[in-house]
Design an enzyme around this catalytic site. Structure first.
Site, PDB file in Angstrom:
ATOM      1  N   TYR A 278      44.904  48.886  36.999  1.00 50.47           N
ATOM      2  CA  TYR A 278      45.204  48.132  38.221  1.00 50.47           C
ATOM      3  C   TYR A 278      44.671  46.711  38.133  1.00 50.47           C
ATOM      4  O   TYR A 278      43.717  46.420  37.406  1.00 50.47           O
ATOM      5  CB  TYR A 278      44.644  48.841  39.457  1.00 50.47           C
ATOM      6  CG  TYR A 278      43.133  48.782  39.620  1.00 50.47           C
ATOM      7  CD1 TYR A 278      42.513  47.752  40.339  1.00 50.47           C
ATOM      8  CD2 TYR A 278      42.325  49.778  39.080  1.00 50.47           C
ATOM      9  CE1 TYR A 278      41.140  47.709  40.514  1.00 50.47           C
ATOM     10  CE2 TYR A 278      40.936  49.740  39.251  1.00 50.47           C
ATOM     11  CZ  TYR A 278      40.351  48.705  39.964  1.00 50.47           C
ATOM     12  OH  TYR A 278      38.991  48.669  40.131  1.00 50.47           O
ATOM     13  N   CYS A 279      45.324  45.829  38.897  1.00 52.16           N
ATOM     14  CA  CYS A 279      44.843  44.455  39.098  1.00 52.16           C
ATOM     15  C   CYS A 279      44.802  44.206  40.592  1.00 52.16           C
ATOM     16  O   CYS A 279      44.606  45.137  41.378  1.00 52.16           O
ATOM     17  CB  CYS A 279      45.706  43.447  38.352  1.00 52.16           C
ATOM     18  SG  CYS A 279      47.465  43.449  38.807  1.00 52.16           S
ATOM     19  N   TRP A 280      44.947  42.977  41.030  1.00 58.87           N
ATOM     20  CA  TRP A 280      44.787  42.659  42.449  1.00 58.87           C
ATOM     21  C   TRP A 280      45.876  43.285  43.315  1.00 58.87           C
ATOM     22  O   TRP A 280      45.602  43.992  44.285  1.00 58.87           O
ATOM     23  CB  TRP A 280      44.761  41.145  42.634  1.00 58.87           C
ATOM     24  CG  TRP A 280      44.857  40.685  44.064  1.00 58.87           C
ATOM     25  CD1 TRP A 280      45.817  39.903  44.603  1.00 58.87           C
ATOM     26  CD2 TRP A 280      43.955  40.978  45.135  1.00 58.87           C
ATOM     27  NE1 TRP A 280      45.592  39.690  45.948  1.00 58.87           N
ATOM     28  CE2 TRP A 280      44.445  40.336  46.301  1.00 58.87           C
ATOM     29  CE3 TRP A 280      42.791  41.736  45.236  1.00 58.87           C
ATOM     30  CZ2 TRP A 280      43.825  40.424  47.534  1.00 58.87           C
ATOM     31  CZ3 TRP A 280      42.153  41.826  46.476  1.00 58.87           C
ATOM     32  CH2 TRP A 280      42.661  41.173  47.598  1.00 58.87           C
TER      33      TRP A 280
ATOM     34  N   TYR B 248      44.486  46.836  43.580  1.00 54.54           N
ATOM     35  CA  TYR B 248      43.229  46.898  44.346  1.00 54.54           C
ATOM     36  C   TYR B 248      43.473  46.671  45.826  1.00 54.54           C
ATOM     37  O   TYR B 248      42.779  47.260  46.676  1.00 54.54           O
ATOM     38  CB  TYR B 248      42.238  45.860  43.813  1.00 54.54           C
ATOM     39  CG  TYR B 248      41.042  45.684  44.714  1.00 54.54           C
ATOM     40  CD1 TYR B 248      39.975  46.575  44.666  1.00 54.54           C
ATOM     41  CD2 TYR B 248      40.986  44.644  45.655  1.00 54.54           C
ATOM     42  CE1 TYR B 248      38.889  46.437  45.514  1.00 54.54           C
ATOM     43  CE2 TYR B 248      39.908  44.500  46.506  1.00 54.54           C
ATOM     44  CZ  TYR B 248      38.865  45.403  46.430  1.00 54.54           C
ATOM     45  OH  TYR B 248      37.797  45.270  47.285  1.00 54.54           O
TER      46      TYR B 248
END
Length: 347
Positions: free
Chosen positions: A91-93, A120
């Site tokens: 995952y990222c932002w 996130y």
């Protein structure tokens, strides 16, 4: 790419959770148990962001080049020993290009990688929702009482005796008063505190009572969720008291770390200027220099903590008038036995 997406409800289905955001983003908060394998460093993220405001195309091209190099480096180092069939969740932002690029690359290798749908941001929203909805389902029993009565020690003893407890000060890395900072230990960020609090709340059984120490809206720099504070204010109360001698002895133990760092302790006391005169603060500084720990503990109880406690508003605790009085001996060796006796009294 939709077939490579996974929702929050599948967190437990994967071998590892990988946070590809920058180290600063990861330090601010992350999914518990996640490891950081950044696609951009802090500086690279700033460069791409600055360039994006000038030219989205150029920024995307730069970002792709940086991501390719950094993912390659992780393949040679961080993930060099991962076996065939490995199943990571990435995952990222917002579930965008950073996590997407690593997910695609990993699947091309043959790993069964998936990208967290919404990233996130979705996790953070779910955390806040939980902090809003879960506290009202808990049956909280609140330990009230003045500083030095050993409420935190009683809370720990209750946990050892088998009771459910919620230690907010441990989660916040702060004792909750103006002198409550822990030397050499930074508090978590607000987001980090929320994450760890949510994880702890999920572990609690709503069918059993949960003991918690009375706290203000803020513990040091972090704030309690409004729903939890409201649930505490509606909870049953136990009025914890201790003798003056026990309180002074306990405060010396509780502040052992402060006495071990006298200059830092003095700087914390200096923050009380405005509540106390400079002469009073100077006298307390001399007590530290002279090693007069008992005198200082008594002074702080009599001249600072008790007047502050008397001034504080307890009207928020709806059941305080019906609180069970409990005399605690925080310095005795039988604190767990005392906690069991309390549990027996409560039935």
């Amino acid at each position: 790419m939709k077939h490579l997406l996974a929702g929050l409800d599948r967190l437990d289905d994967f071998d590892e959770i990988i946070d590809v955001r920058s180290p600063l983003e990861f330090a601010d908060d992350h999914i518990p148990g996640a490891m950081n394998a950044p696609v951009f460093s802090n500086d690279e993220r700033a460069r791409v962001g600055t360039l994006y405001r000038q030219s989205p195309f150029d920024a995307t091209r730069l970002g792709a080049a940086l991501a390719a190099r950094n993912i390659a480096a992780h393949l040679d180092t961080t993930f060099a020993d991962r076996p065939q069939g490995w199943r990571p969740l990435i995952y990222c932002w917002r579930g965008g290009k950073r996590s997407g690029s690593m997910t695609v690359m990993f699947n091309m290798i043959g790993w069964r990688a998936r990208q967290l749908d919404g990233g996130y941001k979705t996790y953070r929203r779910a955390t806040l929702d939980l902090l809003d909805t879960l506290p009202p389902t808990l049956r909280l029993i609140v330990l009230t009482g003045p500083t030095g009565s050993g409420k935190t020690r009683l809370l720990d003893a209750l946990a050892q005796a088998g009771a459910q407890t919620l230690d907010l000060e441990a989660l916040a890395a702060h004792r909750g008063s103006l002198l409550g900072a822990w030397p050499g230990m930074a508090q978590p960020t607000q987001k980090g505190f929320d994450t760890h609090l949510a994880a702890r709340l999920r572990q609690l059984d709503p069918a059993r009572p949960v003991f918690v120490e009375a706290e203000s809206r803020k513990i040091g720099a972090v704030a309690l969720p409004a729903a939890l504070l409201a649930a505490m204010h509606q909870g049953a109360c136990i009025a914890v008291t201790a003798s003056g001698a026990d309180r002074a002895a306990f405060l010396q133990q509780d502040y052992a770390q402060l006495f071990a760092h006298p200059d830092w302790f003095k700087s914390q006391l200096q923050r009380l200027v405005g509540l106390h005169s400079r002469d009073t603060i100077a006298a307390w500084h001399r007590m530290i220099d002279e090693g007069r720990r008992t005198d200082l503990a008594r002074e702080l109880i009599e001249r600072h903590y008790d007047p502050t406690y008397a001034r504080s508003s307890h009207v928020h605790f709806a059941q305080l008038a019906q609180a069970l009085p409990w005399v605690f001996r925080p310095n005795d060796a039988d604190v767990v036995a005392q906690a069991r006796a309390l549990l027996d009294t409560l039935g």
